[in-house]
Scaffold this motif. Structure first.
Motif, PDB file in Angstrom:
ATOM      1  N   ALA A   1      97.644  80.941  34.819  1.00 51.63           N
ATOM      2  CA  ALA A   1      96.723  79.966  34.247  1.00 51.63           C
ATOM      3  C   ALA A   1      95.310  80.181  34.752  1.00 51.63           C
ATOM      4  O   ALA A   1      94.344  80.015  34.030  1.00 51.63           O
TER       5      ALA A   1
ATOM      6  N   ARG B   1      91.946  89.962  30.890  1.00 52.50           N
ATOM      7  CA  ARG B   1      92.849  89.018  31.538  1.00 52.50           C
ATOM      8  C   ARG B   1      93.171  87.847  30.635  1.00 52.50           C
ATOM      9  O   ARG B   1      94.316  87.429  30.515  1.00 52.50           O
ATOM     10  N   VAL B   2      92.187  87.340  29.988  1.00 52.03           N
ATOM     11  CA  VAL B   2      92.430  86.208  29.099  1.00 52.03           C
ATOM     12  C   VAL B   2      93.431  86.598  28.024  1.00 52.03           C
ATOM     13  O   VAL B   2      94.393  85.888  27.766  1.00 52.03           O
TER      14      VAL B   2
ATOM     15  N   TRP C   1      89.115  83.700  22.565  1.00 49.86           N
ATOM     16  CA  TRP C   1      90.118  83.627  21.503  1.00 49.86           C
ATOM     17  C   TRP C   1      89.473  83.447  20.137  1.00 49.86           C
ATOM     18  O   TRP C   1      89.962  83.968  19.133  1.00 49.86           O
TER      19      TRP C   1
ATOM     20  N   ASN D   1      95.613  88.846  27.986  1.00 49.25           N
ATOM     21  CA  ASN D   1      96.966  89.082  28.477  1.00 49.25           C
ATOM     22  C   ASN D   1      97.545  87.907  29.236  1.00 49.25           C
ATOM     23  O   ASN D   1      98.677  87.960  29.687  1.00 49.25           O
ATOM     24  N   GLN D   2      96.744  86.878  29.353  1.00 50.57           N
ATOM     25  CA  GLN D   2      97.238  85.602  29.881  1.00 50.57           C
ATOM     26  C   GLN D   2      98.093  85.705  31.129  1.00 50.57           C
ATOM     27  O   GLN D   2      99.208  85.218  31.170  1.00 50.57           O
ATOM     28  N   LYS D   3      97.573  86.359  32.127  1.00 47.65           N
ATOM     29  CA  LYS D   3      98.341  86.400  33.373  1.00 47.65           C
ATOM     30  C   LYS D   3      98.076  85.117  34.156  1.00 47.65           C
ATOM     31  O   LYS D   3      97.031  84.966  34.778  1.00 47.65           O
TER      32      LYS D   3
ATOM     33  N   GLN E   1      87.671  81.084  27.878  1.00 52.43           N
ATOM     34  CA  GLN E   1      88.926  81.419  27.208  1.00 52.43           C
ATOM     35  C   GLN E   1      88.834  81.090  25.725  1.00 52.43           C
ATOM     36  O   GLN E   1      89.143  81.910  24.866  1.00 52.43           O
TER      37      GLN E   1
ATOM     38  N   VAL F   1      93.011  82.197  35.033  1.00 55.94           N
ATOM     39  CA  VAL F   1      92.524  83.504  34.666  1.00 55.94           C
ATOM     40  C   VAL F   1      91.058  83.461  34.269  1.00 55.94           C
ATOM     41  O   VAL F   1      90.341  84.422  34.441  1.00 55.94           O
TER      42      VAL F   1
ATOM     43  N   LYS G   1      88.128  77.570  31.188  1.00 51.71           N
ATOM     44  CA  LYS G   1      88.672  77.168  29.883  1.00 51.71           C
ATOM     45  C   LYS G   1      87.702  77.454  28.736  1.00 51.71           C
ATOM     46  O   LYS G   1      88.107  77.939  27.676  1.00 51.71           O
TER      47      LYS G   1
END
Lengths: 342, 342
Positions: free
Chosen positions: A26, A19-20, A38, A22-24, A34, A28, A31
């Motif tokens: 905010a 999910r992160v 990344w 594919n950033q569906k 996330q 998700v 922070k």
DNA sequence: GTTTTTATTGAAAACGTTTGCATGAAATGA
DNA sequence: TCATTTCATGCAAACGTTTTCAATAAAAAC
């Protein structure tokens, strides 16, 4: 490196990572997580497996994968050897990149008989196709059958009877204009070197001649392949005729280049004794001696427009059977002149 | 259409269908069922999903998928516009087809910075790579990192410092030979037009000159891009010098073509007043006026050999850091002659 | 303090293959 | 006849994702 690896490393679930990435929306993931995800993605250079993605997404390709393909007909005009090819590829690719698309290339016999190739093409993860050159229509049908999910495609310099969206230069009109250009210069004995079968430039040549009241002289028509060597041999043949032509319409610049050299070898001066006009406006043509008068066809624009058209279709929807003509024009350089013995 | 569909239709299991289609040995299924399966495959035009296949086979690619890719450096020499490109593609593809391989093409900046592209390349289902042109080494390393499962690749006309298997024409020697050819004709004031930075042809030029006791005259070296227009402008500049060179080594035929035209425009006769030699032996070169004396580099053979080499590696194993040199030779045509004012 | 909303997460199914293992049947050998 | 081998077949797990559903926890609203 897979989602699973990342998930394990961070002690979260695969779903979260997915999910992160594919950033569906905010909401998700937290922070902090996330960021850590990344970070790993960046460090390891993780790339999602398109195999898995394709498989999952299956028929309902919701998310685009932004890949288009170029299908080049190999024979004989869309020839990979032709300057057409390289410049076309470049302009297509640049335009595609501009839209964020990747281009894949395929070269095929014009009848696309190679099933293996069709197979590769089929699941090559492409959304759209630029079909370049004179594939015959059965080919296109065969291809559509393979893509049961409607494949979007756009033709570029397609065969005359194409029934799909395409973009082209009016080859027939090129034939007409080039020929009447020579006629206007006072030429009556005009020869043609190039392909004749299914070649609209040739049709234009013949019709233009007839409209002006000249019969197309059979001796002046040399049906041959579009390469320099053919131009060379063909012009030699023409110049050995009792009644020489005073002008030659060469179906492309390569032929014209060979022809110029043949004239030189037979001590026929261009344009004084013989006018030559080509088609394409190849990079070379303005460095020949004499500089070649030729029909400029907007190769770069053709490529760019085809790509744009495909892009529009991909966003909007399906084929609507438009034929879009791009303008061409004659570039007068040094190889044509008024007919002296008129 | 999937395996499942076929299986259901016949009331057998998916495994059976899969096995039949992949023909593992003879004892895979009852003859009757085999026939019926193939019948359906033929009728429906079933194609196995390569997405699924790739996914499944994953790391342990046991069965080959017989796809290789060509990675072209776009700048500046492996330029997609160059005649190199088109002929190379053709010979590579023909040779590959011969081995039953499909070729995919990718064009990249020489630094391969475009990550998106790397991604596509990465999971494009390729087994081997022909890396064409002067990618810098960091590029190659980056690429290898992406392919954690060892990717097999072969270089073609690689940068000098390449550490991987490759096949090439000795550019340095080309420079040496072309230059000493001119020297042997009695020329002392020899100019160079073309790239100079990291260009071994240029190194060969300089060294050959020095070895013969001539200092390379700075005024005679024009560092420029390898296109016709650059050749044209560069030669004009050279001919406006007080002390003109009597011979020019053009780094490729395009430059030479522009140069010839420049000489013509400035009423300098070739080869009487100026000798010109090119490199590549482009199709055009023997139709120029005068016909261009040039270094023939065996483009077709290079492509074919690279493909063969890759093929061998794919069957046998890994890189062993061989550099294979293919022979070149000078084709004497009309653009070079003995130096008169020697 | 309870109820409702919202934010964050995980489990699990599905996409279409391939393949190791298990099973049962038929064929072979004694 | 029984033990073994061979053949034909199915089950189920795995490949790496995406996505629905449900569950929990935290925050907000009453």
């Amino acid at each position: 490196m897979t989602l699973k690896d990342i998930a394990q490393e961070l002690g979260v679930s695969i779903s979260t990572v997915s999910r992160v990435i594919n950033q569906k929306g905010a909401h998700v993931a937290n922070k902090d997580i996330q960021d850590r995800i990344w970070e790993i993605v960046r460090q390891t250079g993780y790339i999602p497996s398109s195999a898995a993605r394709c498989l999952k997404r299956g028929a309902e390709i919701k998310e685009k994968n932004r890949v288009i393909a170029c299908l080049y007909a190999r024979e004989p005009i869309g020839n990979i050897d032709s300057p057409f090819f390289s410049r076309m590829s470049r302009s297509i690719e640049e335009e595609a990149l501009h839209y964020g698309y990747i281009v894949k290339y395929f070269f095929t016999a014009s009848d696309l008989d190679n099933v293996e190739k069709l197979g590769v093409l089929y699941d090559s993860n492409v959304e759209g196709l630029i079909i370049l050159g004179r594939h015959n229509l059965e080919t296109i049908r065969k291809m559509r059958r393979f893509f049961n999910k409607n494949i979007i495609y756009v033709g570029l310099n397609p065969p005359v009877d194409a029934k799909y969206d395409c973009i082209l230069c009016d080859g027939y009109q090129i034939g007409v204009d080039a020929t009447s250009y020579l006629i206007k210069l006072g030429h009556k004995n005009i020869a043609y070197i190039g392909e004749t079968k299914n070649e609209v430039r040739f049709d234009g040549f013949v019709n233009s001649l007839e409209k002006s009241g000249f019969a197309a002289n059979k001796d002046y028509i040399v049906s041959t392949m579009p390469y320099a060597e053919n131009g060379y041999q063909s012009l030699k043949k023409l110049l050995s005729l009792d009644c020489r032509p005073t002008a030659v319409f060469c179906m492309n610049d390569k032929i014209a280049m060979g022809a110029i050299r043949a004239a030189q070898d037979m001590h026929v001066r261009i344009p004084r004794e013989l006018s030559i006009i080509g088609v394409d406006d190849t990079e070379s043509s303005k460095y020949l001696i004499p500089k070649l008068t030729t029909v400029h066809v907007p190769i770069d624009e053709l490529g760019a427009m085809a790509t744009k058209m495909l892009y529009d279709r991909l966003e909007k929807g399906h084929q609507i059977n438009i034929k879009m003509y791009l303008p061409f024009y004659i570039i007068e350089r040094e190889s044509c002149a008024k007919c002296l013995n008129g």
